[in-house]
Design a protein around this motif. Structure first.
Motif, PDB file in Angstrom:
ATOM      1  N   PHE A   2      -9.921  -8.784   1.226  1.00  0.00           N
ATOM      2  CA  PHE A   2      -9.450  -7.500   1.725  1.00  0.00           C
ATOM      3  C   PHE A   2     -10.066  -7.117   3.066  1.00  0.00           C
ATOM      4  CE2 PHE A   2      -8.296  -6.885  -2.676  1.00  0.00           C
ATOM      5  CZ  PHE A   2      -7.104  -6.184  -2.563  1.00  0.00           C
ATOM      6  N   PHE A   5      -7.829  -6.864   6.173  1.00  0.00           N
ATOM      7  CA  PHE A   5      -6.832  -5.810   5.957  1.00  0.00           C
ATOM      8  C   PHE A   5      -7.440  -4.421   6.139  1.00  0.00           C
ATOM      9  CE2 PHE A   5      -5.232  -2.952   2.540  1.00  0.00           C
ATOM     10  CZ  PHE A   5      -4.033  -2.606   3.146  1.00  0.00           C
ATOM     11  N   TYR A   8      -8.652  -3.432  10.045  1.00  0.00           N
ATOM     12  CA  TYR A   8      -7.759  -3.358  11.195  1.00  0.00           C
ATOM     13  C   TYR A   8      -6.584  -2.428  10.945  1.00  0.00           C
ATOM     14  CZ  TYR A   8     -10.469  -7.207  12.891  1.00  0.00           C
ATOM     15  OH  TYR A   8     -11.517  -7.971  13.306  1.00  0.00           O
ATOM     16  N   SER A   9      -5.992  -2.040  12.080  1.00  0.00           N
ATOM     17  CA  SER A   9      -4.680  -1.420  12.077  1.00  0.00           C
ATOM     18  C   SER A   9      -4.611  -0.133  11.269  1.00  0.00           C
ATOM     19  CB  SER A   9      -3.659  -2.438  11.575  1.00  0.00           C
ATOM     20  OG  SER A   9      -2.362  -1.966  11.756  1.00  0.00           O
ATOM     21  N   PRO A  11      -4.513   0.834   7.925  1.00  0.00           N
ATOM     22  CA  PRO A  11      -5.466   1.247   6.891  1.00  0.00           C
ATOM     23  C   PRO A  11      -6.785   1.748   7.482  1.00  0.00           C
ATOM     24  CG  PRO A  11      -4.443  -0.815   6.293  1.00  0.00           C
ATOM     25  CD  PRO A  11      -3.996  -0.525   7.683  1.00  0.00           C
ATOM     26  N   LEU A 131      -3.618 -10.341  -2.616  1.00  0.00           N
ATOM     27  CA  LEU A 131      -2.681 -10.199  -1.496  1.00  0.00           C
ATOM     28  C   LEU A 131      -1.539  -9.264  -1.893  1.00  0.00           C
ATOM     29  CD1 LEU A 131      -2.591 -13.841  -0.110  1.00  0.00           C
ATOM     30  CD2 LEU A 131      -3.748 -11.860   0.847  1.00  0.00           C
ATOM     31  N   ALA A 134      -2.836  -5.820  -1.500  1.00  0.00           N
ATOM     32  CA  ALA A 134      -2.909  -5.445  -0.085  1.00  0.00           C
ATOM     33  C   ALA A 134      -1.513  -5.091   0.442  1.00  0.00           C
ATOM     34  CB  ALA A 134      -3.528  -6.569   0.738  1.00  0.00           C
ATOM     35  N   VAL A 135      -0.504  -5.848   0.027  1.00  0.00           N
ATOM     36  CA  VAL A 135       0.875  -5.562   0.452  1.00  0.00           C
ATOM     37  C   VAL A 135       1.307  -4.187  -0.070  1.00  0.00           C
ATOM     38  CG1 VAL A 135       3.300  -6.234   0.099  1.00  0.00           C
ATOM     39  CG2 VAL A 135       1.592  -7.965   0.707  1.00  0.00           C
ATOM     40  N   ASP A 138      -0.625  -1.444   1.798  1.00  0.00           N
ATOM     41  CA  ASP A 138      -0.162  -1.253   3.171  1.00  0.00           C
ATOM     42  C   ASP A 138       1.168  -0.496   3.204  1.00  0.00           C
ATOM     43  OD1 ASP A 138      -0.734  -2.476   6.125  1.00  0.00           O
ATOM     44  OD2 ASP A 138       1.394  -2.232   5.744  1.00  0.00           O
TER      45      ASP A 138
END
Ligand code: SAH
Length: 220
Positions: A2, A5, A8-9, A11, A131, A134-135, A138
């Motif tokens: 994680f 994820f 960055y960006s 989250p 994953l 995380a998807v 997000d």
């Protein structure tokens, strides 16, 4: 898995703005045995290990003792596949637990008694739920009001209005002879909006006609 994820960006921006708290919990910390194991052999035989109910129950109970949760979600390839309406619904929740499976999955009693919702991210099998979690996270986080700078940008994404997004362009107006459509370069906002709507419908009809059927049905 994680770390990237989370760092960055969107989250990360959501966390900095105080709109999101995301905590990772290691089920091994809730294992009652001295090897800190979280899996065991399957009853009835067969290949692969199964995640035990006890560490999962202890972890979920410990979290629930601190705050109420709207959903306890299990990631699983045999569940309903994540779509934008599901993400919209989850973005209205305050607290969510996402349980990640491993090996052959979790003891069925976890799914029967501890989980309130199950989500797949598509018809393929991953080696673990991380994953997938995380998807899901997000897709949901970017819908939380205030997370995206310009809120209309989430509203104009594909699926939000039952249509795919129209094509987008940026400068330069011409590159190697490949041109941006004239209407987008002009000053008539109404014509631009019409063009975007027409392209969205055209693209949806070509690529995902089932979305148009769904939209027609819901409008009748
Ligand atoms: N034996 C299971 C697959 C286990 S894969 C089966 O055939 O259904 C191990 C874990 O990865 C699962 O428990 C789940 O948490 C996660 N996982 C795998 N594929 C996934 C998918 N498409 N969507 C969501 N989670 C998935």
């Amino acid at each position: 898995m994680f770390a990237g994820f989370l760092e960055y960006s969107i989250p990360q921006r959501a966390r900095k703005k105080g709109l999101l708290e995301l905590e990772l919990h290691n089920l091994r910390d809730y294992s009652a045995n001295r090897y800190k194991s979280v899996d065991d052999y399957p009853y009835g035989g067969g290949a692969g290990m199964v995640m035990s109910i006890e560490p999962i129950d202890r972890c979920i109970s410990a979290l629930k003792a601190e705050r109420p949760y709207d959903e306890v979600i299990f990631t699983s390839p045999d569940a309903r596949v994540l779509d934008q309406p599901m993400a919209n619904g989850l973005s209205m929740c305050k607290n969510i637990i996402i349980l990640c499976g491993h090996y052959k999955g979790v003891d069925e009693r976890v799914r029967e008694h501890l989980v309130t919702m199950e989500i797949s991210i598509g018809d393929y099998v991953l080696s673990g739920g991380e994953l997938a979690a995380a998807v899901i996270a997000d897709a949901v986080i970017r819908l939380v009001p205030g997370v995206l700078g310009d809120e209309t940008s989430a509203l104009s994404d594909s699926f939000q209005d039952g249509l795919l997004s129209p094509p987008v362009y940026t400068r330069p107006p011409e590159y190697k002879g490949w041109k941006v459509p004239d209407v987008l370069l002009g000053g008539n906002d109404r014509l631009k909006a019409e063009w975007r709507y027409e392209k969205a419908v055209e693209r949806t009809r070509e690529r995902r006609p089932s979305l148009l059927e769904g939209q027609d049905a819901s409008r009748q």
